[in-house]
Write a protein that holds these residues in place. Structure first.
Motif, PDB file in Angstrom:
ATOM      1  N   MET A   1       0.731  -1.321  -0.012  1.00 29.72           N
ATOM      2  CA  MET A   1      -0.008   0.124  -0.012  1.00 29.72           C
ATOM      3  C   MET A   1       0.926   1.235   0.047  1.00 29.72           C
ATOM      4  N   ARG A   2       0.307   2.228  -0.905  1.00 33.53           N
ATOM      5  CA  ARG A   2       1.339   3.585  -0.770  1.00 33.53           C
ATOM      6  C   ARG A   2       0.130   4.591  -0.253  1.00 33.53           C
ATOM      7  N   TYR A   3       0.556   5.225   0.932  1.00 37.00           N
ATOM      8  CA  TYR A   3      -0.234   6.215   1.641  1.00 37.00           C
ATOM      9  C   TYR A   3       0.255   7.656   1.411  1.00 37.00           C
ATOM     10  N   ALA A   4      -0.536   8.422   1.195  1.00 38.31           N
ATOM     11  CA  ALA A   4      -0.242   9.976   1.226  1.00 38.31           C
ATOM     12  C   ALA A   4      -0.560  10.139   2.718  1.00 38.31           C
ATOM     13  N   LEU A   5       0.464  11.038   3.477  1.00 38.23           N
ATOM     14  CA  LEU A   5       0.184  11.445   4.821  1.00 38.23           C
ATOM     15  C   LEU A   5       0.322  12.835   4.698  1.00 38.23           C
ATOM     16  N   ILE A   6      -0.816  13.395   5.201  1.00 37.30           N
ATOM     17  CA  ILE A   6      -0.640  15.074   5.159  1.00 37.30           C
ATOM     18  C   ILE A   6      -1.261  15.561   6.514  1.00 37.30           C
ATOM     19  N   SER A   7      -0.422  17.089   6.699  1.00 36.19           N
ATOM     20  CA  SER A   7      -0.966  17.397   8.197  1.00 36.19           C
ATOM     21  C   SER A   7      -1.089  19.139   8.111  1.00 36.19           C
ATOM     22  N   TYR A 167      16.974  11.818  11.593  1.00 34.18           N
ATOM     23  CA  TYR A 167      17.445  12.026  10.364  1.00 34.18           C
ATOM     24  C   TYR A 167      16.482  12.827   9.587  1.00 34.18           C
ATOM     25  N   ARG A 168      16.954  13.716   8.511  1.00 30.87           N
ATOM     26  CA  ARG A 168      16.333  14.674   7.680  1.00 30.87           C
ATOM     27  C   ARG A 168      16.561  14.508   6.388  1.00 30.87           C
ATOM     28  N   GLU A 169      16.374  13.228   5.857  1.00 25.54           N
ATOM     29  CA  GLU A 169      16.616  12.756   4.523  1.00 25.54           C
ATOM     30  C   GLU A 169      15.265  12.869   3.798  1.00 25.54           C
ATOM     31  N   ASP A 170      15.610  13.182   2.317  1.00 25.04           N
ATOM     32  CA  ASP A 170      14.429  13.175   1.494  1.00 25.04           C
ATOM     33  C   ASP A 170      13.752  11.733   1.453  1.00 25.04           C
ATOM     34  N   LYS A 171      14.444  10.774   1.313  1.00 24.99           N
ATOM     35  CA  LYS A 171      13.867   9.695   1.139  1.00 24.99           C
ATOM     36  C   LYS A 171      14.823   8.507   2.162  1.00 24.99           C
ATOM     37  N   MET A 172      13.916   7.611   2.742  1.00 23.24           N
ATOM     38  CA  MET A 172      14.815   6.807   3.753  1.00 23.24           C
ATOM     39  C   MET A 172      14.099   5.528   4.040  1.00 23.24           C
ATOM     40  N   ASP A 194      11.939  26.090   4.675  1.00 22.94           N
ATOM     41  CA  ASP A 194      11.642  25.968   3.420  1.00 22.94           C
ATOM     42  C   ASP A 194      10.119  26.015   2.936  1.00 22.94           C
ATOM     43  N   PRO A 195       9.897  27.041   2.296  1.00 21.75           N
ATOM     44  CA  PRO A 195       8.315  27.573   2.423  1.00 21.75           C
ATOM     45  C   PRO A 195       7.289  26.769   1.499  1.00 21.75           C
ATOM     46  N   ARG A 196       7.902  25.735   0.788  1.00 23.63           N
ATOM     47  CA  ARG A 196       7.221  24.804  -0.089  1.00 23.63           C
ATOM     48  C   ARG A 196       6.350  23.772   0.665  1.00 23.63           C
ATOM     49  N   SER A 197       5.248  23.444   0.448  1.00 22.28           N
ATOM     50  CA  SER A 197       4.500  22.569   1.295  1.00 22.28           C
ATOM     51  C   SER A 197       5.143  21.302   1.245  1.00 22.28           C
ATOM     52  N   CYS A 198       4.673  20.637   2.356  1.00 16.77           N
ATOM     53  CA  CYS A 198       5.495  19.193   2.564  1.00 16.77           C
ATOM     54  C   CYS A 198       4.277  18.013   2.781  1.00 16.77           C
ATOM     55  N   TRP A 199       4.311  16.906   2.306  1.00 18.71           N
ATOM     56  CA  TRP A 199       3.704  15.804   2.467  1.00 18.71           C
ATOM     57  C   TRP A 199       4.751  14.380   2.415  1.00 18.71           C
ATOM     58  N   VAL A 200       4.138  13.363   3.102  1.00 19.96           N
ATOM     59  CA  VAL A 200       4.969  12.019   3.097  1.00 19.96           C
ATOM     60  C   VAL A 200       4.282  11.198   2.423  1.00 19.96           C
ATOM     61  N   LEU A 201       5.183  10.433   1.556  1.00 20.49           N
ATOM     62  CA  LEU A 201       4.628   9.205   0.886  1.00 20.49           C
ATOM     63  C   LEU A 201       5.063   8.037   1.349  1.00 20.49           C
ATOM     64  N   PHE A 202       4.443   7.132   2.229  1.00 18.60           N
ATOM     65  CA  PHE A 202       4.737   6.071   2.689  1.00 18.60           C
ATOM     66  C   PHE A 202       4.403   4.778   2.167  1.00 18.60           C
ATOM     67  N   ASP A 203       5.566   3.875   1.642  1.00 16.38           N
ATOM     68  CA  ASP A 203       5.260   2.960   1.059  1.00 16.38           C
ATOM     69  C   ASP A 203       5.265   1.522   2.017  1.00 16.38           C
ATOM     70  N   SER A 204       4.235   0.866   2.446  1.00 21.06           N
ATOM     71  CA  SER A 204       4.440  -0.063   3.263  1.00 21.06           C
ATOM     72  C   SER A 204       4.897  -1.374   2.959  1.00 21.06           C
ATOM     73  N   VAL A 205       5.118  -1.307   1.873  1.00 18.69           N
ATOM     74  CA  VAL A 205       5.590  -2.885   0.981  1.00 18.69           C
ATOM     75  C   VAL A 205       6.897  -2.365   1.200  1.00 18.69           C
ATOM     76  N   GLU A 206       7.643  -1.331   0.574  1.00 18.50           N
ATOM     77  CA  GLU A 206       8.995  -1.010   0.593  1.00 18.50           C
ATOM     78  C   GLU A 206       9.459  -0.742   1.751  1.00 18.50           C
ATOM     79  N   ASN A 207       8.561  -0.320   2.865  1.00 17.64           N
ATOM     80  CA  ASN A 207       8.746   0.202   4.116  1.00 17.64           C
ATOM     81  C   ASN A 207       9.699   1.686   4.008  1.00 17.64           C
TER      82      ASN A 207
END
Ligand code: ZN
Length: 242
Positions: A1-7, A167-172, A194-207
């Motif tokens: 599953m791929r989740y978009a997490l927003i806040s 960690y402050r990596e773009d992808k981990m 960084d004034p750009r919007s942020c959201w997270v893509l969580f891939d539960s298969v790739e973890n």
């Protein structure tokens, strides 16, 4: 599953729409919102309407609960308080009713989500120090917990109850044998410089966790905030991401 997490959208419809466009091109199965849809910005009703249309899970944040009287607004700074009061005047009853029944934390499939912290999620604490992180460790119900609230994206990895890495990596890629608290940043009012919007893509298969940054029309939002006489401090901070 791929989740978009927003806040922390905070009534910023320009930012929200830009993020949804980015999500729509990312092959996502579910969208979860971790709280604070309103407060600060000029478009609470538009954001609420869109949120209820697109999300699979909605949590409440301290601003959401303050506007509907579910939590005290006493500790808000004067700018936040002014925005909460203004939002309370313009927000439609149907959206208020919706926000009253939100929860501050939840389990979503195999992971945990909260607006503020896994420990006492309704007390709206922050995780800013190593001690804050360690204090939360006994309350981690799942290996991975996602939070918002501070508007500052970060990955906290627990080697054990006392030993953490930050960690402050773009992808981990996440280690399935370790525990994590991931702060997913803010859509509508980033505070990490960084004034750009942020959201997270969580891939539960790739973890794996990926932080996505999306530009949006900041000036359009600022213009509307001026029109509605919202505090100058809140208008200015958007362009600095502070
Ligand atoms: Zn917030």
């Amino acid at each position: 599953m791929r989740y978009a997490l927003i806040s922390d959208i905070h009534s910023n419809i320009e930012a929200f729409n830009s993020v949804l466009e980015s999500i729509s091109t990312s092959n996502v199965d579910k969208i979860a919102f971790l709280g604070d849809i309103i407060g600060y910005g000029p478009n609470p009703n538009e954001c609420m309407e869109k949120l209820r249309e697109v999300t699979d899970l909605v949590l409440g944040g301290n601003h959401d609960w303050a506007v509907v009287g579910k939590t005290l607004a006493d500790y808000f700074n004067p700018y936040a308080k002014a925005a909460v009061d203004w939002t309370g005047e313009v927000l439609l009853d149907t959206h208020k009713k919706f926000l009253v029944q939100t929860k501050a934390s939840s389990l979503l499939d195999g992971f945990f989500v909260a607006h503020s912290t896994p420990r006492y999620p309704e007390e709206w604490m922050y995780i800013m120090t190593k001690k804050d992180a360690v204090d939360n460790y006994p309350f981690l119900e799942r290996n991975v917990s996602f939070i918002g609230h501070s508007h500052q994206p970060v990955i906290i990895e627990f080697e054990d109850a006392q030993d953490i890495n930050v960690y402050r990596e773009d992808k981990m890629a996440l280690d399935p044998d370790k525990k994590y608290i991931v702060n997913i940043g803010s859509v509508g009012q980033p505070r990490d410089g960084d004034p750009r919007s942020c959201w997270v893509l969580f891939d539960s298969v790739e973890n794996s966790v990926e932080f996505m940054r999306v530009p949006y029309n900041i000036e359009a939002v600022q213009e509307k905030m001026r029109e509605f006489d919202l505090p100058k401090y809140l208008i200015d901070r958007l362009m600095y991401g502070r």
